[in-house]
Design an enzyme around this catalytic site. Structure first.
Site, PDB file in Angstrom:
ATOM      1  N   MET A  30     -54.825 -34.824  -8.462  1.00 51.39           N
ATOM      2  CA  MET A  30     -54.499 -34.421  -7.097  1.00 51.39           C
ATOM      3  C   MET A  30     -53.701 -35.534  -6.408  1.00 51.39           C
ATOM      4  O   MET A  30     -53.635 -35.591  -5.180  1.00 51.39           O
ATOM      5  CB  MET A  30     -55.777 -34.107  -6.314  1.00 51.39           C
ATOM      6  CG  MET A  30     -56.517 -32.917  -6.928  1.00 51.39           C
ATOM      7  SD  MET A  30     -57.582 -32.050  -5.780  1.00 51.39           S
ATOM      8  CE  MET A  30     -58.746 -33.323  -5.375  1.00 51.39           C
ATOM      9  N   ALA A  32     -52.566 -39.440  -5.167  1.00 54.25           N
ATOM     10  CA  ALA A  32     -53.224 -40.675  -4.676  1.00 54.25           C
ATOM     11  C   ALA A  32     -53.683 -41.478  -5.888  1.00 54.25           C
ATOM     12  O   ALA A  32     -54.851 -41.860  -6.007  1.00 54.25           O
ATOM     13  CB  ALA A  32     -54.384 -40.356  -3.737  1.00 54.25           C
ATOM     14  N   LEU A  33     -52.758 -41.704  -6.777  1.00 52.22           N
ATOM     15  CA  LEU A  33     -53.101 -42.219  -8.105  1.00 52.22           C
ATOM     16  C   LEU A  33     -53.590 -43.663  -8.069  1.00 52.22           C
ATOM     17  O   LEU A  33     -53.079 -44.489  -7.314  1.00 52.22           O
ATOM     18  CB  LEU A  33     -51.875 -42.115  -9.023  1.00 52.22           C
ATOM     19  CG  LEU A  33     -51.333 -40.700  -9.208  1.00 52.22           C
ATOM     20  CD1 LEU A  33     -50.134 -40.709 -10.158  1.00 52.22           C
ATOM     21  CD2 LEU A  33     -52.403 -39.747  -9.730  1.00 52.22           C
ATOM     22  N   GLY A  36     -57.618 -45.530 -12.529  1.00 45.09           N
ATOM     23  CA  GLY A  36     -58.392 -44.534 -13.290  1.00 45.09           C
ATOM     24  C   GLY A  36     -57.483 -43.420 -13.797  1.00 45.09           C
ATOM     25  O   GLY A  36     -57.518 -43.052 -14.985  1.00 45.09           O
ATOM     26  N   HIS A  37     -56.655 -42.889 -12.910  1.00 48.02           N
ATOM     27  CA  HIS A  37     -55.710 -41.843 -13.332  1.00 48.02           C
ATOM     28  C   HIS A  37     -54.745 -42.398 -14.402  1.00 48.02           C
ATOM     29  O   HIS A  37     -54.442 -41.730 -15.386  1.00 48.02           O
ATOM     30  CB  HIS A  37     -54.853 -41.370 -12.153  1.00 48.02           C
ATOM     31  CG  HIS A  37     -55.616 -40.737 -11.036  1.00 48.02           C
ATOM     32  ND1 HIS A  37     -55.731 -41.309  -9.787  1.00 48.02           N
ATOM     33  CD2 HIS A  37     -56.285 -39.558 -10.962  1.00 48.02           C
ATOM     34  CE1 HIS A  37     -56.436 -40.520  -8.998  1.00 48.02           C
ATOM     35  NE2 HIS A  37     -56.795 -39.450  -9.686  1.00 48.02           N
ATOM     36  N   GLN A  61     -60.390 -25.684  -4.037  1.00 49.00           N
ATOM     37  CA  GLN A  61     -61.579 -26.433  -4.478  1.00 49.00           C
ATOM     38  C   GLN A  61     -62.167 -27.284  -3.363  1.00 49.00           C
ATOM     39  O   GLN A  61     -63.133 -28.013  -3.579  1.00 49.00           O
ATOM     40  CB  GLN A  61     -61.271 -27.269  -5.724  1.00 49.00           C
ATOM     41  CG  GLN A  61     -60.368 -28.463  -5.494  1.00 49.00           C
ATOM     42  CD  GLN A  61     -59.980 -29.107  -6.815  1.00 49.00           C
ATOM     43  OE1 GLN A  61     -59.241 -28.530  -7.599  1.00 49.00           O
ATOM     44  NE2 GLN A  61     -60.498 -30.297  -7.081  1.00 49.00           N
ATOM     45  N   LYS A 149     -65.490 -39.587 -15.085  1.00 43.92           N
ATOM     46  CA  LYS A 149     -65.880 -39.813 -13.682  1.00 43.92           C
ATOM     47  C   LYS A 149     -66.379 -38.513 -13.057  1.00 43.92           C
ATOM     48  O   LYS A 149     -67.348 -38.502 -12.302  1.00 43.92           O
ATOM     49  CB  LYS A 149     -64.669 -40.370 -12.922  1.00 43.92           C
ATOM     50  CG  LYS A 149     -64.713 -40.256 -11.424  1.00 43.92           C
ATOM     51  CD  LYS A 149     -65.582 -41.326 -10.842  1.00 43.92           C
ATOM     52  CE  LYS A 149     -65.688 -41.348  -9.337  1.00 43.92           C
ATOM     53  NZ  LYS A 149     -65.190 -40.269  -8.562  1.00 43.92           N
ATOM     54  N   GLN A 153     -67.262 -31.568 -13.913  1.00 48.26           N
ATOM     55  CA  GLN A 153     -65.954 -30.899 -14.000  1.00 48.26           C
ATOM     56  C   GLN A 153     -65.454 -30.876 -15.452  1.00 48.26           C
ATOM     57  O   GLN A 153     -64.953 -29.849 -15.929  1.00 48.26           O
ATOM     58  CB  GLN A 153     -64.959 -31.661 -13.111  1.00 48.26           C
ATOM     59  CG  GLN A 153     -63.499 -31.297 -13.320  1.00 48.26           C
ATOM     60  CD  GLN A 153     -62.609 -31.997 -12.324  1.00 48.26           C
ATOM     61  OE1 GLN A 153     -62.603 -31.655 -11.157  1.00 48.26           O
ATOM     62  NE2 GLN A 153     -61.847 -32.971 -12.766  1.00 48.26           N
ATOM     63  N   SER A 185     -61.874 -44.279  -7.132  1.00 44.79           N
ATOM     64  CA  SER A 185     -61.737 -42.928  -6.592  1.00 44.79           C
ATOM     65  C   SER A 185     -60.734 -42.970  -5.447  1.00 44.79           C
ATOM     66  O   SER A 185     -60.673 -43.957  -4.707  1.00 44.79           O
ATOM     67  CB  SER A 185     -63.091 -42.443  -6.057  1.00 44.79           C
ATOM     68  OG  SER A 185     -62.901 -41.323  -5.212  1.00 44.79           O
TER      69      SER A 185
HETATM   70  P1  AMP Z   1     -58.500 -36.274  -9.106  1.00 45.18           P
HETATM   71  O1  AMP Z   1     -57.098 -36.651  -8.761  1.00 45.18           O
HETATM   72  O2  AMP Z   1     -59.525 -37.014  -8.328  1.00 45.18           O
HETATM   73  O3  AMP Z   1     -58.708 -34.789  -9.155  1.00 45.18           O
HETATM   74  O4  AMP Z   1     -58.729 -36.771 -10.592  1.00 45.18           O
HETATM   75  C1  AMP Z   1     -57.837 -36.439 -11.622  1.00 45.18           C
HETATM   76  C2  AMP Z   1     -58.412 -36.874 -12.928  1.00 45.18           C
HETATM   77  O5  AMP Z   1     -58.617 -38.295 -12.907  1.00 45.18           O
HETATM   78  C3  AMP Z   1     -59.776 -36.252 -13.244  1.00 45.18           C
HETATM   79  O6  AMP Z   1     -59.823 -35.913 -14.611  1.00 45.18           O
HETATM   80  C4  AMP Z   1     -60.733 -37.359 -12.915  1.00 45.18           C
HETATM   81  O7  AMP Z   1     -61.949 -37.290 -13.629  1.00 45.18           O
HETATM   82  C5  AMP Z   1     -59.923 -38.578 -13.337  1.00 45.18           C
HETATM   83  N1  AMP Z   1     -60.433 -39.786 -12.682  1.00 45.18           N
HETATM   84  C6  AMP Z   1     -60.657 -39.976 -11.356  1.00 45.18           C
HETATM   85  N2  AMP Z   1     -61.197 -41.193 -11.141  1.00 45.18           N
HETATM   86  C7  AMP Z   1     -61.317 -41.780 -12.359  1.00 45.18           C
HETATM   87  C8  AMP Z   1     -61.821 -43.039 -12.825  1.00 45.18           C
HETATM   88  N3  AMP Z   1     -62.314 -43.943 -11.969  1.00 45.18           N
HETATM   89  N4  AMP Z   1     -61.799 -43.297 -14.145  1.00 45.18           N
HETATM   90  C9  AMP Z   1     -61.312 -42.368 -15.028  1.00 45.18           C
HETATM   91  N5  AMP Z   1     -60.816 -41.178 -14.662  1.00 45.18           N
HETATM   92  C10 AMP Z   1     -60.819 -40.884 -13.357  1.00 45.18           C
END
Ligand code: AMP
Length: 278
Positions: A30, A32-33, A36-37, A61, A149, A153, A185
């Site tokens: 989504m 805001a990388l 983790g992303h 969602q 994380k 999901q 996050s």
């Molecule tokens: P989001 O943009 O929050 O929907 O996350 C996109 C993807 O990045 C999802 O598969 C998350 O599980 C993964 N993600 C988010 N935070 C982390 C993290 N700290 N470590 C690993 N993967 C992450």
């Protein structure tokens, strides 16, 4: 790195890749990388010939209009972070591309979507399941890379891919943490400086509970103590803190392996989630 905003343009690219015998990896996000992303992108680069990162803040969602409105949108920064990683395509569809007029289909994964994050966020996992299904089909990905994380999901996505015969292998990747243990996050940036210092207590309390259970404490005692620690550290609410089976996320009264400890807790008006293997 190509930025693509329509399904037609995306299909032109992916059809060419598949004709050339190249495999495709997708990393749905989504935006805001953060690091983790980016770790998912690195895994995708290592595991497939071509890599697509999708950026779509999926309205269906979110249960809360203000959460959706205030969700960080940082496209320019995101593209700058992806460019050096060798990403082939960044797919950034508009809401009208994903949910055109008359859109009427809902993917609902029973069982695994209930409880944990599914309890207080009705419809959340239907929104996730529907958008992930669309993204996997649109990108024609051979592999999809998701973070541990968001463990529930990840299990929902694995289930729907199996159930709907979607030919994408789902790869779960380790949670990336700050040095103090806080799971990265996009929501962490909403924490005040003071709350940011309190936030690692969630992970620390979970680690302590896992250790206590491994050393013989009852599940109730270990989780009760962790709850106390989290609230004493300044969190305002522990939404859930539960021990579940790693496969299928069934509730567990007594520790058996493989098990997963999962939590959601509120700090400074921000909902943080985390999970660890026990
Ligand atoms: P989001 O943009 O929050 O929907 O996350 C996109 C993807 O990045 C999802 O598969 C998350 O599980 C993964 N993600 C988010 N935070 C982390 C993290 N700290 N470590 C690993 N993967 C992450």
């Amino acid at each position: 790195m190509k930025v693509v905003r329509t399904l037609d343009a995306l299909r032109d690219v992916t059809t060419g890749w598949h004709k050339a015998g190249e495999t495709i990896g997708v990393v749905p996000t989504m935006g805001a990388l953060h690091i983790g992303h980016l770790s998912l992108v690195t895994a995708a680069k290592a595991g497939t010939d071509r890599v697509i990162v999708t950026i779509f803040v999926n309205p269906t969602q979110f249960n809360n209009a203000s959460d959706l409105e205030t969700y960080p949108r940082t496209e320019e920064d995101d593209l700058a972070k992806l460019d050096p990683l060798g990403v082939d395509v960044v797919y950034i569809p508009g809401v009208d591309q994903m949910y055109p007029d008359g859109f009427a289909t809902n993917i609902s994964v029973a069982g695994i979507s209930g409880g944990l994050c599914g309890s207080k966020r009705p419809g959340h996992f239907d929104g996730v399941a529907t958008i992930v299904t669309k993204l996997l089909l649109q990108t024609a990905a051979d592999r999809g890379f998701f973070g541990n994380k968001d463990f529930q999901q990840l299990q929902v996505v694995k289930r729907l891919v199996r159930d709907l015969d979607i030919p994408t292998e789902i790869v779960g990747c380790p949670t990336v943490r700050e040095d103090d243990g806080l799971a990265l996050s996009s929501r962490n940036m909403r924490l005040s400086d003071g709350a940011r210092k309190q936030a690692p207590h969630l992970y620390a309390a979970m680690m302590a509970a896992a250790k206590a259970m491994r050393e013989g404490a009852t599940v109730d005692a270990a989780l009760g103590a962790a709850r106390e620690t989290i609230l004493t550290a300044g969190f305002t609410e522990v939404e859930y803190l539960e021990l579940r089976t790693e496969d299928g996320l069934h509730p567990m009264q007594e520790l058996d392996v493989p098990a997963r400890l999962l939590a959601a807790a509120w700090l400074d008006g921000v909902r943080l989630i985390d999970n660890i293997a026990v």
